[in-house]
Design an enzyme around this catalytic site. Structure first.
Site, PDB file in Angstrom:
ATOM      1  N   LYS A  10     -16.815  10.502 -14.577  1.00 36.28           N
ATOM      2  CA  LYS A  10     -15.573  11.266 -14.384  1.00 36.28           C
ATOM      3  C   LYS A  10     -14.687  10.592 -13.343  1.00 36.28           C
ATOM      4  CE  LYS A  10     -14.204  16.102 -13.514  1.00 36.28           C
ATOM      5  NZ  LYS A  10     -14.716  17.482 -13.334  1.00 36.28           N
ATOM      6  N   SER A  68     -12.992  21.049 -16.291  1.00 35.64           N
ATOM      7  CA  SER A  68     -12.155  19.893 -16.094  1.00 35.64           C
ATOM      8  C   SER A  68     -12.794  18.583 -16.555  1.00 35.64           C
ATOM      9  CB  SER A  68     -11.783  19.776 -14.615  1.00 35.64           C
ATOM     10  OG  SER A  68     -12.937  19.498 -13.843  1.00 35.64           O
ATOM     11  N   SER A 127     -16.811  23.286 -14.627  1.00 35.04           N
ATOM     12  CA  SER A 127     -16.202  22.091 -15.222  1.00 35.04           C
ATOM     13  C   SER A 127     -17.127  21.188 -16.025  1.00 35.04           C
ATOM     14  CB  SER A 127     -15.510  21.262 -14.145  1.00 35.04           C
ATOM     15  OG  SER A 127     -14.239  21.813 -13.935  1.00 35.04           O
TER      16      SER A 127
HETATM   17  N1  GLN Z   1     -11.647  25.871 -13.986  1.00 29.68           N
HETATM   18  C1  GLN Z   1     -12.099  26.009 -12.641  1.00 29.68           C
HETATM   19  C2  GLN Z   1     -10.979  25.654 -11.697  1.00 29.68           C
HETATM   20  O1  GLN Z   1      -9.924  25.425 -12.146  1.00 29.68           O
HETATM   21  C3  GLN Z   1     -13.282  25.120 -12.412  1.00 29.68           C
HETATM   22  C4  GLN Z   1     -12.956  23.707 -12.205  1.00 29.68           C
HETATM   23  C5  GLN Z   1     -14.149  22.870 -11.912  1.00 29.68           C
HETATM   24  O2  GLN Z   1     -15.296  23.288 -12.086  1.00 29.68           O
HETATM   25  N2  GLN Z   1     -13.897  21.670 -11.396  1.00 29.68           N
HETATM   26  O3  GLN Z   1     -11.134  25.605 -10.511  1.00 29.68           O
END
Ligand code: GLN
Length: 459
Positions: free
Chosen positions: A74, A149, A173
């Site tokens: 990532k 994400s 994410s």
């Molecule tokens: N969707 C969640 C956020 O926007 C989780 C994001 C993540 O786990 N990096 O914070």
């Protein structure tokens, strides 16, 4: 052939690491333009590394656990000589100057890092639509978002572009895109994997973990990246089992989940679409068929999970972004970032200023304790909590969602991060040809129980 069989075939020379790499390069060449799973690829490097591994094997030399497997990382995890932009314009010119601990460990086990995966900007999102480099298309459900994400990594696995993708999970994410793309994703217990070299979203919640197409992709990655790191103070200094052995043993057993108690949670079902619940129930039945005993539990705090999570996220993210002031590297974040990142910085800044009165952040920490205690109490009664990963199906690429609608995707995944517990998502089935995930959660450091359940499920 599963990932372990492939890894073994490479080690005994039946499959060449070079062929594995070249096969993936071919798929990437053909499909990455439309899927957008990788932001950067280093083919030459991957090919050279594969040749090196094949040569070592031909000479009878010992090779690592991941020898010849192809891996995506990532874009918020430092890898030397790759652009580590966190999918933000702010860091578009930032070249990783060192390897994160997880990357060092992957390289030491002869994993072949082929490139850098797309993501939501600074991991702040649930759709990968906030990437400065454009959205990912979902290989398992074309036209739909991949989730986020870590959407690029999930798309790379679903699109057969690599064996393992390493993501980060702050509030879902890894699990959210795994659910939407129909793959396996695992967020370990907080502290089981070093976060050294990860660009923080919210450091008390962030955890690095793997995504793959089967349990062995997860276990080989976990056996590589877990473990104490003296350079990262939140890593746990405990004994860690061999996850691959656990998965293997599970597959040899008759009714391997006998003696395990698993629970559905009434409130998790209530917030989830009916069609998703139906598919998830069938998946849970498979665990019961493998010997698990199913009970139902109740969780009182579902309504405060999202506000608690986002408040903590905003404050910690605001603080983490203060180093992006454009002086040392990159540009000043407020001047270059997208809408969602700016929203978090501004609200995080406001809350931090108000904090002397203990109005918000302190309350969120209290709420976090309530959630953590309640979940741990439930996990005193059962081994695993099982249910849907995401309460609704992914939307069409291009649909415009309000922030609250976007955050609503996360209601079932943020709990594990708030509580620091391990959680995975595996493919439960499909609704209208769209993958739907089964989430499996366990007590801190009971990661192996989740692995056992996945191995049994995939029998
Ligand atoms: N969707 C969640 C956020 O926007 C989780 C994001 C993540 O786990 N990096 O914070």
């Amino acid at each position: 052939m599963n990932i372990l069989e492939k890894a073994n075939a490479i080690k005994n020379g039946e499959i060449k690491a070079l062929d594995n790499v070249n096969n993936y390069i071919k798929v990437i060449d053909e499909t990455n333009d439309s899927i957008n799973a990788f932001l950067e690829i280093n083919k030459e490097n991957a090919i050279n590394k594969a040749k090196e591994i094949d040569e070592k094997i031909a000479n009878g030399e010992e090779v690592g656990l991941l020898a010849g497997l192809v891996i995506g990382i990532k874009a918020n995890i430092n890898v030397e000589d790759f652009t580590i932009s966190a999918a933000s314009k702010t860091l578009e010119d930032y070249i990783g100057s060192y390897d994160a601990t997880v990357v060092k460990r992957i390289k030491a086990e002869d994993g072949i890092i082929i490139g850098i995966n797309n993501m939501d900007e600074f991991a702040a999102g649930s759709s990968t639509e906030t990437s400065y480099y454009g959205v990912c298309n979902n290989p398992a459900a074309p036209g739909k978002i991949t989730g986020g994400s870590s959407g690029g990594g999930a798309a790379a696995i679903a699109g057969k572009m690599c064996d393992i993708a390493i993501g980060s999970d702050t509030g879902g994410s890894i699990r959210n895109p795994s659910s939407h793309c129909g793959i396996d994703g695992f967020k370990p217990t907080y502290g089981l994997v070093s976060r050294q070299g990860l660009l923080d979203l919210s450091m008390s919640l962030d955890q690095i973990g793997p995504m793959s197409s089967d349990v062995y992709g997860l276990t080989l990655a976990l056996d590589t990246i877990t473990g104490y790191d003296s350079s990262e103070c939140t890593t746990l200094n405990t004994e860690i089992p061999n996850f691959t052995d656990i998965a293997k043993k599970t597959k040899d057993e008759e009714k391997p989940l006998k003696g395990m108690k698993i629970a559905k949670v009434k409130e998790f079902t209530e917030v989830t679409d009916d069609k998703i619940n139906d598919v998830v129930d069938k998946a849970i039945n498979k665990l019961v068929e493998q010997g698990a005993e199913l009970v139902e539990l109740s969780f009182d705090y579902i309504d405060i999970c999202l506000p608690t999570y986002y408040l903590i996220n905003y404050v910690e993210f605001f603080s983490a972004t203060r180093k992006y002031d454009g002086r040392e590297y990159g540009s000043r974040i407020e001047e270059t970032c997208g809408e969602e990142v700016l929203r978090r910085i501004q609200i995080g800044s406001y809350i931090s200023q108000q904090e002397y009165s203990g109005k918000y952040y302190k309350k969120a920490l209290q709420a976090r304790s309530l959630i953590r205690n309640e979940i741990n109490k439930m996990l005193d009664e059962v081994d695993l909590i099982v249910g849907p990963t995401v309460p609704k199906l992914p939307h069409n690429i291009g649909d415009k969602l309000e922030p609250m609608e976007m955050y609503a995707y996360d209601v079932l995944t943020v709990i594990a991060n708030l509580a620091g517990i391990p959680a995975a998502s595996i493919k439960a089935g499909e609704v209208d040809n769209i993958p739907v995930g089964l989430q499996i959660q366990a007590k801190p450091e009971d990661d192996e129980k989740i692995i056992k359940a996945i191995a049994a499920y995939e029998l």
